[in-house]
Design an enzyme around this catalytic site. Structure first.
Site, PDB file in Angstrom:
ATOM      1  N   HIS A  58     -16.073 -12.146  10.079  1.00  0.00           N
ATOM      2  CA  HIS A  58     -17.123 -12.542   9.155  1.00  0.00           C
ATOM      3  C   HIS A  58     -16.574 -13.616   8.226  1.00  0.00           C
ATOM      4  O   HIS A  58     -15.358 -13.818   8.120  1.00  0.00           O
ATOM      5  CB  HIS A  58     -17.701 -11.348   8.386  1.00  0.00           C
ATOM      6  CG  HIS A  58     -16.737 -10.689   7.448  1.00  0.00           C
ATOM      7  ND1 HIS A  58     -15.809  -9.766   7.847  1.00  0.00           N
ATOM      8  CD2 HIS A  58     -16.573 -10.824   6.108  1.00  0.00           C
ATOM      9  CE1 HIS A  58     -15.107  -9.348   6.803  1.00  0.00           C
ATOM     10  NE2 HIS A  58     -15.548  -9.978   5.731  1.00  0.00           N
ATOM     11  N   TYR A 104     -10.853 -14.132  -4.606  1.00  0.00           N
ATOM     12  CA  TYR A 104     -11.208 -13.074  -3.654  1.00  0.00           C
ATOM     13  C   TYR A 104     -11.175 -13.594  -2.222  1.00  0.00           C
ATOM     14  O   TYR A 104     -10.610 -12.951  -1.335  1.00  0.00           O
ATOM     15  CB  TYR A 104     -12.596 -12.528  -3.985  1.00  0.00           C
ATOM     16  CG  TYR A 104     -13.114 -11.542  -2.971  1.00  0.00           C
ATOM     17  CD1 TYR A 104     -12.621 -10.242  -2.918  1.00  0.00           C
ATOM     18  CD2 TYR A 104     -14.097 -11.915  -2.048  1.00  0.00           C
ATOM     19  CE1 TYR A 104     -13.088  -9.334  -1.977  1.00  0.00           C
ATOM     20  CE2 TYR A 104     -14.570 -11.021  -1.102  1.00  0.00           C
ATOM     21  CZ  TYR A 104     -14.060  -9.731  -1.070  1.00  0.00           C
ATOM     22  OH  TYR A 104     -14.518  -8.839  -0.129  1.00  0.00           O
ATOM     23  N   GLY A 228      32.497 -53.317  -4.703  1.00  0.00           N
ATOM     24  CA  GLY A 228      32.663 -51.914  -4.333  1.00  0.00           C
ATOM     25  C   GLY A 228      32.800 -50.973  -5.511  1.00  0.00           C
ATOM     26  O   GLY A 228      33.069 -49.784  -5.321  1.00  0.00           O
ATOM     27  N   LYS A 229      32.584 -51.464  -6.723  1.00  0.00           N
ATOM     28  CA  LYS A 229      32.812 -50.609  -7.895  1.00  0.00           C
ATOM     29  C   LYS A 229      31.819 -49.450  -7.971  1.00  0.00           C
ATOM     30  O   LYS A 229      32.189 -48.339  -8.365  1.00  0.00           O
ATOM     31  CB  LYS A 229      32.809 -51.438  -9.182  1.00  0.00           C
ATOM     32  CG  LYS A 229      31.577 -52.267  -9.453  1.00  0.00           C
ATOM     33  CD  LYS A 229      31.785 -53.150 -10.679  1.00  0.00           C
ATOM     34  CE  LYS A 229      30.516 -53.930 -11.018  1.00  0.00           C
ATOM     35  NZ  LYS A 229      30.186 -54.924  -9.960  1.00  0.00           N
TER      36      LYS A 229
END
Length: 352
Positions: A58, A104, A228-229
Site C-alpha cells: 500500500h 510517519y 621545491g620549497k
C-alpha cells in the site's frame, strides 16, 4: 424527513492519502499525481511504499499545495493501473501536521520525493517535548546539512530567528578534522636542502612532542618560484596549509597537527592578522572568523613561512623598513631566515 448524506469536502494545503492494496510503483503513482489538474499549484509530494504483514503493498502520500485546495470529489485522487482495468481509491485526510505525516511515511525508507517540503506552523506544535525531540533528532543526524533540515522543518522558529547561532553550533558539533595531505614526494627525495633547513627540521621533528620546547622556533624561507620549497615544507608531517590568506575555521584548520605552512601570504597581511601568534608559536589564542564566533587556537607549533623575493612578497624586505624595526627585532628572536639560491631537488619533476 430523511437527512441528506453529508457532502464530501476537504479544504487544506496539506493532504495525507493512503492507498490500501495498491500495486502501482512509486514512480507511476507520482506521475499520475503530478498530472492531476488543480487550480492551486502543487509544491511537494512524498510517496512511501509499504508492505502489509500479508505481503500486500500500500502507499502513503503527502501532498502539499501552494495554498488551500478545496477537494469536493472523493474520487479525485484515484490512481489507475496502466496495464489492467483497476482503480485505486485512497483514504483522504487533511494533514494537520505536515511534519508528523512526513516523519510517519519516512519510517520504512522506501520513498520517492518531488518538490521542496513546505514548513508550516503546525509542524512545530507540541511545545517543549516536541522541541526536545527535534533537537535530539538533529544531534543524531549524519551531517550538519541534515541537522539543519530537521530543525527547519520541526523547530522553524529557532531556524528563522537563531540561524546564526545554530549554524555556528552545528559547525562545532559536526566538526571533522581535515583529511591529512599526502605528499607526492618523500622528504628524502630533496637532496639539495641547505644545512640550516635540515638542522631546523631535525631539531623539531627529531624529538618527541614531550621533548619539544614550549614555543619552538619558526623558519622563514625565501626563494624563487619552482624551487621545491612548498613540497619540502609539506612533506615533513601533519600540518595546516595556509595559502594566500589565513583561514583558521575549524573546517580547514586543525589543532591536532605538528606545524603550519604559511605560503605566499604577504607580510603586510600577516602583520595585520596573527604574525606573532603564528611565527611565535604562541599557545591558547583566539581568532575572529568572519560571520562566526571566535575560534580557539591551541597553538604551540612552529610555522614554515614561504615567500618569494621582491617588494610586497619578501619578509626580509618588509622587515628592513624602518617602521618595522621593532617587529624585525622580535622576529629574529622567534624565527630563522633561509634564502634559497637553487632548487631543493635534482630532478626536474619536483617544483613549486
Amino acid at each position: 424527513m430523511p437527512s441528506h448524506p453529508k457532502r464530501f469536502q476537504i479544504n487544506a494545503k496539506n493532504y495525507f492519502l493512503t492507498y490500501p492494496q495498491c500495486s502501482l510503483s512509486k514512480e507511476e503513482s507520482l506521475s499520475q499525481l503530478q498530472a492531476l489538474n488543480t487550480p492551486i499549484n502543487k509544491k511537494f509530494i512524498k510517496i512511501c511504499r509499504e508492505l502489509h504483514e500479508d505481503g500486500q503493498p500500500h502507499l502513503h502520500v503527502l501532498i502539499q499545495f501552494e495554498g488551500k485546495y478545496c477537494c469536493q470529489n472523493q474520487r479525485f485522487f484515484d490512481l489507475v493501473s496502466p496495464t489492467r482495468s483497476a482503480h485505486f481509491h485512497p483514504n483522504i485526510q487533511r494533514a494537520k501536521s505536515s511534519s508528523d505525516v512526513k516523519t510517519y511515511i519516512d519510517k520504512d525508507g522506501d520513498t520517492l520525493v518531488w518538490g521542496e517540503f513546505q514548513v508550516d506552523g503546525r509542524s512545530a506544535r507540541g511545545g517543549c517535548q516536541t522541541s526536545n525531540d527535534a533537537a535530539a533528532e538533529a544531534l543524531n543526524a549524519s551531517s550538519k546539512e541534515e541537522a539543519l533540515q530537521i530543525i527547519r522543518e520541526k523547530i522553524p522558529e529557532k531556524y528563522l530567528f537563531q540561524f546564526h547561532n545554530l549554524n555556528s553550533n552545528l559547525d562545532r558539533i559536526f566538526d571533522k578534522t581535515p583529511e591529512p595531505w599526502l605528499p607526492p614526494f618523500h622528504v628524502s627525495s630533496f637532496t639539495n636542502v641547505p644545512d640550516e633547513m635540515r638542522q631546523w627540521a631535525e631539531n623539531y621533528f627529531g624529538k618527541s612532542s614531550a621533548a619539544r620546547p614550549e614555543r619552538p622556533i619558526s623558519i622563514i624561507i625565501e626563494g624563487d618560484s619552482r624551487t621545491g620549497k612548498t613540497m619540502w615544507a609539506r612533506s615533513l608531517g601533519p600540518h595546516n596549509y595556509l595559502s594566500g590568506h589565513l583561514d583558521l575555521n575549524s573546517r580547514v584548520y586543525s589543532n591536532k597537527v605538528e606545524y603550519n605552512v604559511i605560503d605566499d601570504v604577504t607580510p603586510q597581511y600577516l602583520k595585520l592578522k596573527h604574525w606573532k601568534e603564528l611565527i611565535g608559536a604562541q599557545r591558547d589564542w583566539q581568532t575572529n572568523c568572519k560571520y562566526g564566533k571566535p575560534v580557539q587556537i591551541k597553538g604551540g607549533i612552529p610555522s614554515i613561512v614561504l615567500c618569494n623575493p621582491g617588494e610586497g612578497a619578501s619578509y626580509k624586505v618588509f622587515l628592513d623598513k624602518e617602521e618595522n624595526t621593532p617587529l624585525k627585532n622580535w622576529t629574529f628572536h622567534n624565527a630563522k631566515f633561509v634564502f634559497l639560491n637553487s632548487p631543493l631537488y635534482q630532478s626536474s619533476t619536483q617544483s613549486s
